[in-house]
Scaffold this active site. Sequence first.
Site, PDB file in Angstrom:
ATOM      1  N   SER A  12       0.822  -1.212   0.000  1.00  0.00           N
ATOM      2  CA  SER A  12       0.000   0.000   0.000  1.00  0.00           C
ATOM      3  C   SER A  12       0.861   1.270   0.000  1.00  0.00           C
ATOM      4  CB  SER A  12      -0.907  -0.087   1.233  1.00  0.00           C
ATOM      5  OG  SER A  12      -2.135   0.457   0.939  1.00  0.00           O
ATOM      6  N   LYS A  15       4.300   1.947  -2.256  1.00  0.00           N
ATOM      7  CA  LYS A  15       4.847   3.153  -2.917  1.00  0.00           C
ATOM      8  C   LYS A  15       6.268   3.380  -2.378  1.00  0.00           C
ATOM      9  CE  LYS A  15       0.292   5.353  -2.076  1.00  0.00           C
ATOM     10  NZ  LYS A  15      -0.676   4.743  -2.901  1.00  0.00           N
ATOM     11  N   TRP A  23      -9.749   0.630  -6.118  1.00  0.00           N
ATOM     12  CA  TRP A  23      -9.199   1.926  -5.669  1.00  0.00           C
ATOM     13  C   TRP A  23      -7.739   2.082  -6.078  1.00  0.00           C
ATOM     14  CZ3 TRP A  23     -10.366   6.589  -4.397  1.00  0.00           C
ATOM     15  CH2 TRP A  23      -9.635   7.348  -3.478  1.00  0.00           C
ATOM     16  N   HIS A  48      -7.536  -5.352  -1.261  1.00  0.00           N
ATOM     17  CA  HIS A  48      -6.322  -4.591  -0.988  1.00  0.00           C
ATOM     18  C   HIS A  48      -5.343  -5.347  -0.082  1.00  0.00           C
ATOM     19  CE1 HIS A  48      -4.172  -0.846  -0.993  1.00  0.00           C
ATOM     20  NE2 HIS A  48      -4.129  -0.812   0.331  1.00  0.00           N
TER      21      HIS A  48
HETATM   22  C1  GCU Z   1      -5.352   4.855   1.277  1.00  0.00           C
HETATM   23  C2  GCU Z   1      -4.704   5.624   0.168  1.00  0.00           C
HETATM   24  C3  GCU Z   1      -3.860   4.713  -0.710  1.00  0.00           C
HETATM   25  C4  GCU Z   1      -2.889   3.943   0.143  1.00  0.00           C
HETATM   26  C5  GCU Z   1      -3.665   3.221   1.222  1.00  0.00           C
HETATM   27  C6  GCU Z   1      -2.810   2.499   2.251  1.00  0.00           C
HETATM   28  O1  GCU Z   1      -6.331   4.004   0.744  1.00  0.00           O
HETATM   29  O2  GCU Z   1      -5.693   6.255  -0.572  1.00  0.00           O
HETATM   30  O3  GCU Z   1      -3.156   5.458  -1.673  1.00  0.00           O
HETATM   31  O4  GCU Z   1      -2.138   3.072  -0.635  1.00  0.00           O
HETATM   32  O5  GCU Z   1      -4.416   4.153   1.961  1.00  0.00           O
HETATM   33  O6  GCU Z   1      -1.663   2.805   2.445  1.00  0.00           O
HETATM   34  O7  GCU Z   1      -3.379   1.641   2.921  1.00  0.00           O
END
Ligand code: GCU
Length: 431
Positions: A267, A271, A360, A410
Amino acid sequence: MSFFHRKAFWAFAYLMSITSFANAQDLNKKVAGIAINYDENNVPDYQLPELLISENGDKITSREEWFNKRRPEILSLFKTEQFGLFPEKPKLNFNVFENDGSAFNNKASRTQVRLFFTEDTTKIKADLLIYLPKKSKGPVPLLLKIGFSPNSNAVDDPELKEGMMWTREGERVPASQGRAFKPFDVEKFLDNGIGVATIYYGDIEPDYPAGFKNGIRGHYLEEGEDYPAPNEWGTISAWSWGLSYAMDYLVTNDHIDSKKVALYGISRLGKTVLWAGAIDQRFGMVIASCSGEGGAAISRRQYGETIHHMVHPNRYFYQFSGRRAKYSFDPNSSPIDSHMLLSLIAPRPLMLQTGDTDYWSDPKGEFDAAVAVEPVYELLGAEGLQTKTWPAAEKPILKDLGYYMHAGGHGSLPSDNDVFIDFLKMHFINK
Ligand code: GCU
């Protein structure tokens, strides 16, 4: 600009841009008041910035030209426009506070290292927890996982001392009182001859807008500054910088094959590992799970989360360079997109793991970026995905680039570990 003035500026920028996108999208689905597109038919036409043409128009046709000319251009753009510039790391300072531990029924040796990020050793520090398979002879490959839990909660090892954890509201609580995640299946990796190390991201900087006050970015503020400048680091750069500092330690440990250290994060930490792999080429592999917008997903697609949602003043602006906000109005005006972030990892093995219902984070956008970066992998003598057909869920593609979409949402599922291990063995053990 002060922290609060900057928030006000972004809030204004957002009000302006919300109106320009809202009409084209499903107004019933909103995050932070901003519409979300979940319809492939509404993905606009777009053109990605060129990977293999340098800023002065020259074609990049060799490894030398890539590494000496084009790669530095792209890296520099990601520093200023997306994640933010960061300071030089200090000289490594650490303390091994356990070096003869034994865990998982004597399957693993356990080492714990405290990394000090500042001269004052009472201040910002992170613990690196390392398990190495006892059976292996000689240095082993390692999976370095950056996670949302302190080490004591990241793995199932009753001998660890309970760590402290930051809540998203900025409180510091014992790990058992914080948000719980399933412990990582360390043993599965050990059984395959791969060590596992974990580090808690909150030890580098807590994950909330004013977290810099308790994190490494706050330590580097200049006299009179109360927030990093717009082209300076957000927390993703800070976490990545911390991972690079952890690598400074790993290269000193003879039991670890430091050419075979794979980064893994989920998540926002997906990144983070992409950016850490980009800024520190000593990392031999990156496994990024559901990194989505700001990670592997093409921003220009405007599917699921967009730059616009991401850097909203009530959401995750603090994770990025302040300059990212200016592309909320029009991602096509950005000189970069995610295929260029992936190119900074080439030709090293890179696995993108996604989920088929994690709309998402735009799993298709991650696949498209992997397809787009293939020419760079090929130029450097490595294999891209070698297909333009988006695979169904549960059908991994494992080359030097890897793409795997589990059936589900996710994050990573326990079964994803089998795919990661196949990828790790393919590149680090059987090669
Ligand atoms: C949120 C955010 C995402 C990120 C995620 C996470 O959903 O919008 O960009 O990757 O959190 O880190 O769980």
